[in-house]
Design an enzyme around this catalytic site. Structure first.
Site, PDB file in Angstrom:
ATOM      1  N   SER A 208       0.840  -1.194   0.000  1.00 25.55           N
ATOM      2  CA  SER A 208       0.000   0.000   0.000  1.00 25.55           C
ATOM      3  C   SER A 208       0.878   1.247   0.000  1.00 25.55           C
ATOM      4  O   SER A 208       1.930   1.278   0.635  1.00 25.55           O
ATOM      5  CB  SER A 208      -0.898   0.035   1.246  1.00 25.55           C
ATOM      6  OG  SER A 208      -1.571   1.274   1.348  1.00 25.55           O
TER       7      SER A 208
ATOM      8  N   TYR B  52      -0.489  -0.217  10.433  1.00 27.37           N
ATOM      9  CA  TYR B  52      -0.796  -0.722   9.095  1.00 27.37           C
ATOM     10  C   TYR B  52       0.236  -0.227   8.092  1.00 27.37           C
ATOM     11  O   TYR B  52       0.756  -1.004   7.272  1.00 27.37           O
ATOM     12  CB  TYR B  52      -2.192  -0.260   8.690  1.00 27.37           C
ATOM     13  CG  TYR B  52      -2.582  -0.632   7.278  1.00 27.37           C
ATOM     14  CD1 TYR B  52      -2.961  -1.936   6.966  1.00 27.37           C
ATOM     15  CD2 TYR B  52      -2.584   0.319   6.262  1.00 27.37           C
ATOM     16  CE1 TYR B  52      -3.325  -2.280   5.677  1.00 27.37           C
ATOM     17  CE2 TYR B  52      -2.946  -0.017   4.974  1.00 27.37           C
ATOM     18  CZ  TYR B  52      -3.320  -1.313   4.678  1.00 27.37           C
ATOM     19  OH  TYR B  52      -3.670  -1.643   3.402  1.00 27.37           O
TER      20      TYR B  52
END
Length: 298
Positions: free
Chosen positions: A144, A156
């Site tokens: 990501s 994350y």
């Protein structure tokens, strides 16, 4: 869909829904023999049943990739059922929003165990099988652009940054065994979006997982021969390469650096070369609000 993956055996983790489901079903439509993994066996079975109903070939390997034995079993299932493993999509992952000072050890540990360690467990098992078979192969990690830095997503973002580094390192290691390793940074409307109040404010439902799947299929296929060590971002409409980290010029040199000489360097030459930090700083202003919500769930 053409037979881009005809006869290849591919395992997809976290394939019970969302992006993973799209990757698994599109791979089957492209001719692949597919192992559908998900921690929720019922969801994985639904996806596999759909593939088989429409003339594809899929089996289920349910399990939690955070457990090294269960992660290895996904690859072993592929080899046992189909006689080989040619591709792996490391898609399974967790996400949650929280300010960094409110993050909790148990949640951090759980996310890192799945997003980082789980991908490593599954990937190293797949690489071992590919090396022993001597036919090469392809691994696609789902990373990501949140790894650039993202509000309320430190854990994350760190996990996806780890996958980026893992992609670069695996690509280097695996050249000699003919295995290509790339990462895709998707932006899509998935369950992670539905579970994020911030994301719901700006995530267009038109950006579906199906729009990301062709990128993954290409990277799994022999058409992508020679492409390795790349971070590829796709939001459904846009496709581009993410630049890799590099050492910036100028390089200042002196025999010994002390705190005063470091201060002078930062007050002087280095001041003009400081990097903006965070994902949002790297976009035109009109794009920042939209992409801040989308990247947090990719």
């Amino acid at each position: 869909m053409n037979g881009m993956l005809e006869g290849k055996a591919v395992a997809v983790t976290g394939a019970g829904r969302g992006l993973g489901e799209a990757f698994a079903t599109h791979a089957a439509q492209a001719g692949a023999l597919v192992v559908v993994n998900d921690i929720e066996e019922g969801l994985a079975k639904q996806v596999a049943d759909t593939i088989n109903t429409y003339g594809g070939s899929a089996v289920v390997s349910a399990g939690d990739i955070a457990d090294p034995d269960q992660a290895a079993a996904i690859v072993e299932c592929c080899v046992q059922e189909f006689g080989r493993i040619d591709g792996l999509v490391n898609n399974a992952g967790l996400n949650y929003d929280t300010p960094s000072w409110r993050d909790e050890p148990d949640r951090i540990r759980e996310l890192i165990s799945v997003n980082v360690l789980g991908s490593m467990y599954t990937g190293t098992t797949a690489l071992r099988a590919m090396a022993e078979a001597g036919r090469g192969g392809s691994i696609v990690n789902i990373s990501s652009a949140a790894s650039f830095g993202q509000h309320n997503l430190a854990t994350y973002a760190a996990s996806k940054g780890a996958l980026a580094s893992l992609t670069y390192s695996w690509a280097l290691d695996c050249e000699e065994i003919g295995v290509r390793v790339n990462a895709v940074c998707p932006v899509a409307h998935t369950r992670m979006v539905w579970n994020s109040e911030r994301a719901l404010r700006g995530a267009p439902p038109s950006r579906t997982p199906a729009k990301i799947a062709p990128v993954v299929l290409y990277l799994l296929s022999d058409e992508a021969d020679g492409i390795t060590g790349q971070m590829v971002r796709c939001n459904g409409n846009q496709l581009h390469i993410i630049g890799q980290p590099y050492m910036k010029q100028p390089v200042l040199e002196r025999e010994i650096w002390d705190s005063e000489s470091v201060r002078r360097a930062f007050d002087g030459v280095l001041a003009a070369h400081l990097e903006p930090y965070g994902l949002e700083k790297r976009r035109p202003p009109r794009e920042r609000e939209l992409f801040a919500t989308l990247e947090s769930v990719s």
